[in-house]
Design an enzyme around this catalytic site. Structure first.
Site, PDB file in Angstrom:
ATOM      1  N   SER A   8       0.845  -1.190   0.000  1.00 39.05           N
ATOM      2  CA  SER A   8       0.000   0.000   0.000  1.00 39.05           C
ATOM      3  C   SER A   8       0.878   1.237   0.000  1.00 39.05           C
ATOM      4  O   SER A   8       1.643   1.482   0.932  1.00 39.05           O
ATOM      5  CB  SER A   8      -0.903   0.015   1.230  1.00 39.05           C
ATOM      6  OG  SER A   8      -1.416   1.322   1.397  1.00 39.05           O
ATOM      7  N   ASP A  35      -4.584   3.832  -2.112  1.00 41.62           N
ATOM      8  CA  ASP A  35      -5.676   4.157  -1.193  1.00 41.62           C
ATOM      9  C   ASP A  35      -6.178   5.582  -1.414  1.00 41.62           C
ATOM     10  O   ASP A  35      -5.436   6.546  -1.253  1.00 41.62           O
ATOM     11  CB  ASP A  35      -5.193   4.022   0.254  1.00 41.62           C
ATOM     12  CG  ASP A  35      -5.028   2.565   0.658  1.00 41.62           C
ATOM     13  OD1 ASP A  35      -6.022   1.821   0.584  1.00 41.62           O
ATOM     14  OD2 ASP A  35      -3.910   2.178   1.049  1.00 41.62           O
ATOM     15  N   MET A  37      -8.744   8.402  -0.150  1.00 43.45           N
ATOM     16  CA  MET A  37      -9.572   8.798   1.000  1.00 43.45           C
ATOM     17  C   MET A  37     -10.050  10.227   0.813  1.00 43.45           C
ATOM     18  O   MET A  37      -9.293  11.086   0.342  1.00 43.45           O
ATOM     19  CB  MET A  37      -8.753   8.693   2.285  1.00 43.45           C
ATOM     20  CG  MET A  37      -8.154   7.318   2.507  1.00 43.45           C
ATOM     21  SD  MET A  37      -7.312   7.229   4.084  1.00 43.45           S
ATOM     22  CE  MET A  37      -6.587   5.588   3.983  1.00 43.45           C
ATOM     23  N   HIS A  66      -8.222   1.416  -4.255  1.00 44.07           N
ATOM     24  CA  HIS A  66      -9.164   1.180  -3.155  1.00 44.07           C
ATOM     25  C   HIS A  66      -9.826   2.519  -2.833  1.00 44.07           C
ATOM     26  O   HIS A  66      -9.210   3.400  -2.234  1.00 44.07           O
ATOM     27  CB  HIS A  66      -8.371   0.634  -1.951  1.00 44.07           C
ATOM     28  CG  HIS A  66      -9.182   0.485  -0.701  1.00 44.07           C
ATOM     29  ND1 HIS A  66      -8.618   0.213   0.530  1.00 44.07           N
ATOM     30  CD2 HIS A  66     -10.523   0.560  -0.485  1.00 44.07           C
ATOM     31  CE1 HIS A  66      -9.564   0.136   1.447  1.00 44.07           C
ATOM     32  NE2 HIS A  66     -10.732   0.344   0.854  1.00 44.07           N
TER      33      HIS A  66
HETATM   34  C1  DX5 Z   1      -6.455   1.635   5.401  1.00 39.88           C
HETATM   35  C2  DX5 Z   1      -5.922   1.316   4.008  1.00 39.88           C
HETATM   36  C3  DX5 Z   1      -4.844   0.319   3.993  1.00 39.88           C
HETATM   37  C4  DX5 Z   1      -3.592   0.710   4.732  1.00 39.88           C
HETATM   38  C5  DX5 Z   1      -2.930  -0.547   5.190  1.00 39.88           C
HETATM   39  O1  DX5 Z   1      -7.651   2.326   5.300  1.00 39.88           O
HETATM   40  O2  DX5 Z   1      -6.972   0.824   3.193  1.00 39.88           O
HETATM   41  O3  DX5 Z   1      -4.538  -0.067   2.660  1.00 39.88           O
HETATM   42  O4  DX5 Z   1      -2.702   1.454   3.978  1.00 39.88           O
HETATM   43  O5  DX5 Z   1      -1.848  -0.181   5.962  1.00 39.88           O
HETATM   44  P1  DX5 Z   1      -1.165  -1.212   6.985  1.00 39.88           P
HETATM   45  O6  DX5 Z   1      -0.685  -2.378   6.167  1.00 39.88           O
HETATM   46  O7  DX5 Z   1      -0.061  -0.413   7.565  1.00 39.88           O
HETATM   47  O8  DX5 Z   1      -2.220  -1.616   7.971  1.00 39.88           O
HETATM   48 ZN    ZN Z   2      -6.477  -0.084   1.214  1.00 39.82          ZN
END
Ligand code: DX5
Ligand code: ZN
Length: 225
Positions: A8, A35, A37, A66
């Site tokens: 990620s 990701d 957001m 995502h």
């Molecule tokens: C959280 C994201 C994840 C995040 C995972 O909302 O969707 O993809 O980056 O990070 P780790 O692996 O550090 O939990």
């Molecule tokens: Zn994610």
């Protein structure tokens, strides 16, 4: 089956995103997890289609977008244009889940549905046959570096059973708190695709970390029946 490791980029150095993307791909990444957001659906704000498009020339593996945004639909075409290969979204964030899945596939992308830790599996009842991927969150979405929520393990197993019953190649991806130490049990529960942000980018040697995650996931993976 070969486990897929999806670093990620949320935990990458954003000032050097192209270099970081190249580094994890050289280190064996199977996907680049991206990701998105919006500060509405989740309490954090990251990057949009512009950054995805900037990343595209540096991507030799599929970009796995995502979406943690509400509303979803308008951004689907933008991310498809920006080079997304996979687009996943949260059903709570779309008024018409079936329509959003259709939009993603019409744009030539693979479609994924993302289920938060407390989201029941009912939303797969009439969608699983149209999905390319189910993404199970093992943290509440919004931030990297959180701890894996263990109650998601039986949920992974249940989704694995549903996919096997369906008999189609639907990827089962797990996102949040996936580490070298727990990836084997997550694989044993039935996941085949593993998002890892802080575990990869927080390590000194990306290649060694990805190789070790892959080795342990492979040891845990149950062959598809
Ligand atoms: C959280 C994201 C994840 C995040 C995972 O909302 O969707 O993809 O980056 O990070 P780790 O692996 O550090 O939990
Ligand atoms: Zn994610």
């Amino acid at each position: 089956m070969n486990p897929r490791i999806a670093p990620s980029l949320l935990s990458a150095d954003f000032a050097r995103l192209g270099d970081e993307a190249r580094a994890v791909q050289d280190a064996g990444a199977d996907l680049l997890h991206f990701d998105v957001m919006d500060n509405h659906y989740v309490p954090n704000l990251t990057v949009g289609p512009l950054v995805c498009a900037a990343l595209r020339p540096h991507a030799r593996v599929p970009i796995d977008v995502h979406l943690m945004v509400r509303p979803v639909d308008r951004l689907v075409a933008e991310f498809a244009k920006a080079g997304a290969a996979i687009i996943s979204f949260h059903p709570e964030a779309s008024d018409h889940v079936d329509r959003t899945i259709g939009l993603i596939r019409e744009q030539g992308c693979r479609a994924g549905l993302v289920l938060n830790p407390a989201t029941p599996l009912d939303c797969l009842d009439y969608t699983l046959d149209k999905l390319d991927l189910v993404l199970l969150m093992s943290v509440n979405p919004g931030f990297g570096g959180q701890s894996f929520i263990r109650s998601v393990l039986p949920k992974i197993a249940e989704v694995r059973r549903r996919i096997d019953r369906l008999g189609r190649d639907v990827w089962l991806e797990v996102d949040g708190g996936v580490k070298v130490d727990n990836i084997a049990e997550i694989a044993a529960a039935g996941a085949d695709t593993f998002v890892a942000g802080s575990a990869v980018f927080g390590s000194k040697d990306y290649a060694a970390t990805i190789a070790e995650m892959r080795r342990r996931a492979r040891a845990g993976l149950v062959p598809a029946s």
